[in-house]
Motif scaffolding. Sequence first.
Motif, short mmCIF file in Angstrom:
data_model
loop_
_atom_site.label_atom_id
_atom_site.label_comp_id
_atom_site.label_asym_id
_atom_site.label_seq_id
_atom_site.Cartn_x
_atom_site.Cartn_y
_atom_site.Cartn_z
N ALA A 158 0.93 -1.12 0.06
CA ALA A 158 0.19 0.07 0.18
C ALA A 158 0.79 1.21 0.04
O ALA A 158 0.64 2.20 -0.64
N PHE A 159 1.95 1.14 0.93
CA PHE A 159 2.91 2.33 0.78
C PHE A 159 3.54 2.48 -0.55
O PHE A 159 3.77 3.68 -0.93
N ARG A 160 3.86 1.35 -1.19
CA ARG A 160 4.54 1.55 -2.42
C ARG A 160 3.72 2.21 -3.33
O ARG A 160 4.14 3.02 -4.14
N PHE A 161 2.39 1.83 -3.43
CA PHE A 161 1.58 2.48 -4.39
C PHE A 161 1.39 3.97 -4.05
O PHE A 161 1.42 4.84 -5.06
N LEU A 162 0.94 4.24 -2.83
CA LEU A 162 0.90 5.57 -2.57
C LEU A 162 2.09 6.68 -2.97
O LEU A 162 1.99 7.94 -3.26
N ASN A 163 3.21 6.01 -2.63
CA ASN A 163 4.40 6.71 -2.77
C ASN A 163 4.66 7.05 -4.16
O ASN A 163 5.09 8.14 -4.42
N SER A 164 4.57 6.14 -5.02
CA SER A 164 4.92 6.08 -6.43
C SER A 164 3.78 6.90 -7.31
O SER A 164 4.21 7.75 -8.07
#
Length: 257
Positions: free
Chosen positions: A210-216
């Motif tokens: 989830a963090f990876r998606f929000l970050n990118s």
Amino acid sequence: MTSAVKISGVIITYNEEKNIGRCLDSLKGICDEILIVDSYSTDRTKEIALGHDVRFVENAWKGFLDQKNFAQGLASFDYVLQLDADEALSEELRKSIKSVKNNWSHDGYIFNRFTNYCGKWIKHSGWYPDAKLRLYDRRKGNWKGLDPHPSVFMDEETKTQHIKGDLLHYSYTSYEDHINRSAKYAKQAAIAMHALGKKPSNFKLVMSPAFRFLNSFILRGGFIDGFEGLIICRTASYYTFLKYMYLKLIYKGKSIE
């Protein structure tokens, strides 16, 4: 001012018949030697490569990290420019490297990588600017990190410089290819993590994707890249999930093959 140095262009390959010619053409007039280390390609990679002025060596595949360091060690010259077969030097980067070659003043040189994804150049999504250290003195640096994405690390107290021009990266030609390779790379990453003694975490399994998606997609502007940006960021999240899932399966003693 220092005298001109000699540079070895180093490329590792496996079934790169669609890319290798473009990569080799971009190195002409830059490198004093081009070395290809191939892991026994079954397509026309060897035939195409030997049509250029290259030194062609075959070596069994043991992973990106081992193959890149093996190739670096075979270079004739200590100053190495190491690329992947699906990369090529832009004209501006060629000019920068020619300038560096005639006045080598640092231990390593960094430049941005610009990726073409399914026909579109991606300017956000965490993909640009994607700084890479690929031109360096091999006596002062080598490849480290986890497969499938190791990087060049320089020794302490070495000097690096960022130079102008992009390394053009012709990555995926289809969304399916991206998704399938992400699953393959996630397995490799999990195996490498396990070899280093890293243990699985349910928290990372749930939260990291989830963090990876929000970050990118949000923080790094993936939404600006449109539909392609959405696919890139969702696939990055998928890769992160699979990496921790496979690590958990390995830890439980289950096969991921």
